[in-house]
Design a protein around this motif. Structure first.
Motif, mmCIF file in Angstrom:
data_model
loop_
_atom_site.group_PDB
_atom_site.id
_atom_site.type_symbol
_atom_site.label_atom_id
_atom_site.label_comp_id
_atom_site.label_asym_id
_atom_site.label_seq_id
_atom_site.Cartn_x
_atom_site.Cartn_y
_atom_site.Cartn_z
ATOM 1 N N TYR A 25 0.822 -1.212 0.000
ATOM 2 C CA TYR A 25 0.000 0.000 0.000
ATOM 3 C C TYR A 25 0.857 1.264 0.000
ATOM 4 O O TYR A 25 0.615 2.196 -0.764
ATOM 5 N N TYR A 26 1.885 1.283 0.845
ATOM 6 C CA TYR A 26 2.705 2.491 0.964
ATOM 7 C C TYR A 26 3.815 2.564 -0.090
ATOM 8 O O TYR A 26 4.147 3.647 -0.552
ATOM 9 N N TRP A 54 -5.129 -2.230 9.078
ATOM 10 C CA TRP A 54 -3.702 -2.509 9.246
ATOM 11 C C TRP A 54 -2.865 -1.294 8.874
ATOM 12 O O TRP A 54 -1.904 -0.968 9.557
ATOM 13 N N CYS A 55 -3.226 -0.628 7.772
ATOM 14 C CA CYS A 55 -2.466 0.542 7.334
ATOM 15 C C CYS A 55 -2.584 1.687 8.332
ATOM 16 O O CYS A 55 -1.631 2.431 8.549
ATOM 17 N N ALA A 56 -3.757 1.809 8.945
ATOM 18 C CA ALA A 56 -3.929 2.854 9.954
ATOM 19 C C ALA A 56 -3.102 2.546 11.203
ATOM 20 O O ALA A 56 -2.557 3.455 11.838
ATOM 21 N N LYS A 57 -2.990 1.269 11.545
ATOM 22 C CA LYS A 57 -2.285 0.885 12.764
ATOM 23 C C LYS A 57 -0.768 0.796 12.565
ATOM 24 O O LYS A 57 0.005 1.308 13.371
ATOM 25 N N PHE A 58 -0.340 0.132 11.483
ATOM 26 C CA PHE A 58 1.080 -0.130 11.275
ATOM 27 C C PHE A 58 1.716 0.766 10.221
ATOM 28 O O PHE A 58 2.928 0.797 10.077
ATOM 29 N N GLY A 59 0.911 1.488 9.464
ATOM 30 C CA GLY A 59 1.385 2.247 8.329
ATOM 31 C C GLY A 59 2.368 3.363 8.610
ATOM 32 O O GLY A 59 3.347 3.509 7.877
ATOM 33 N N PRO A 60 2.143 4.178 9.627
ATOM 34 C CA PRO A 60 3.080 5.284 9.850
ATOM 35 C C PRO A 60 4.532 4.834 10.035
ATOM 36 O O PRO A 60 5.451 5.479 9.526
ATOM 37 N N GLU A 61 4.740 3.713 10.680
ATOM 38 C CA GLU A 61 6.105 3.216 10.868
ATOM 39 C C GLU A 61 6.711 2.763 9.537
ATOM 40 O O GLU A 61 7.868 3.039 9.246
ATOM 41 N N TYR A 62 5.916 2.094 8.710
ATOM 42 C CA TYR A 62 6.395 1.679 7.389
ATOM 43 C C TYR A 62 6.699 2.891 6.525
ATOM 44 O O TYR A 62 7.710 2.928 5.824
ATOM 45 N N ARG A 64 7.561 5.900 7.442
ATOM 46 C CA ARG A 64 8.797 6.537 7.916
ATOM 47 C C ARG A 64 10.020 5.781 7.405
ATOM 48 O O ARG A 64 11.002 6.377 6.965
ATOM 49 N N GLY A 65 9.953 4.462 7.454
ATOM 50 C CA GLY A 65 11.073 3.651 6.975
ATOM 51 C C GLY A 65 11.318 3.805 5.490
ATOM 52 O O GLY A 65 12.454 3.878 5.041
ATOM 53 N N ARG A 67 10.530 6.459 3.673
ATOM 54 C CA ARG A 67 11.053 7.808 3.426
ATOM 55 C C ARG A 67 12.531 7.893 3.793
ATOM 56 O O ARG A 67 13.305 8.584 3.146
ATOM 57 N N ARG A 68 12.938 7.186 4.835
ATOM 58 C CA ARG A 68 14.343 7.190 5.242
ATOM 59 C C ARG A 68 15.220 6.559 4.176
ATOM 60 O O ARG A 68 16.338 6.987 3.944
ATOM 61 N N ARG A 69 14.711 5.512 3.508
ATOM 62 C CA ARG A 69 15.492 4.810 2.504
ATOM 63 C C ARG A 69 15.374 5.419 1.112
ATOM 64 O O ARG A 69 15.995 4.930 0.184
ATOM 65 N N ALA A 70 14.582 6.445 0.961
ATOM 66 C CA ALA A 70 14.423 7.074 -0.356
ATOM 67 C C ALA A 70 15.743 7.719 -0.770
ATOM 68 O O ALA A 70 16.450 8.305 0.051
ATOM 69 N N PRO A 71 16.091 7.612 -2.055
ATOM 70 C CA PRO A 71 17.361 8.199 -2.497
ATOM 71 C C PRO A 71 17.330 9.718 -2.423
ATOM 72 O O PRO A 71 16.295 10.342 -2.630
ATOM 73 N N GLU A 72 18.475 10.288 -2.116
ATOM 74 C CA GLU A 72 18.595 11.742 -2.087
ATOM 75 C C GLU A 72 18.555 12.275 -3.517
ATOM 76 O O GLU A 72 19.158 11.685 -4.405
ATOM 77 N N PRO A 73 17.859 13.376 -3.744
ATOM 78 C CA PRO A 73 17.835 13.916 -5.105
ATOM 79 C C PRO A 73 19.217 14.419 -5.516
ATOM 80 O O PRO A 73 19.983 14.900 -4.687
#
Length: 104
Positions: A25-26, A54-62, A64-65, A67-73
């Motif tokens: 989903y994310y 599930w997305c409402a409960k566990f989604g914010p942590e996923y 965040r993870g 976004r952290r692994r997204a490549p820098e422009p």
């Protein structure tokens, strides 16, 4: 692994299925019904409403993870522009891309 299991305690489905649904989903910006259909294609019957919970409960942590692994422009950005006609009306679509092809 034990702390991961405790997050999913008292859920009907295994932790791997819940994590995969939320990740789909994310990661790919799919609709809840698309995730439901993908899981059904794998033989797992789960409703879109359950995936929403599930997305409402566990989604914010996923999220965040991811976004952290997204490549820098990169330093150089390019603008892709497409002209399409939809119903006889010309539409303009744009997207920004860096020098490595990552969509911004």
């Amino acid at each position: 692994m034990d702390s991961t299991r405790s997050l999913y305690k008292r859920h009907r489905y295994p932790a791997e299925i819940i994590a995969h649904c939320v990740w789909l989903y994310y990661r790919f910006a799919l609709s809840l019904r698309d995730v439901e259909e993908l899981m059904l294609a794998r033989g797992i019957v789960v409703s879109y409403e359950t995936i929403r919970a599930w997305c409402a409960k566990f989604g914010p942590e996923y999220a965040r993870g991811l976004r952290r692994r997204a490549p820098e422009p990169g330093d150089t950005w390019f603008l892709d522009e497409v002209f399409v006609k939809i119903g006889g009306i010309r539409k303009y679509l744009w997207r920004a891309v860096d020098q490595e092809g990552n969509v911004l």
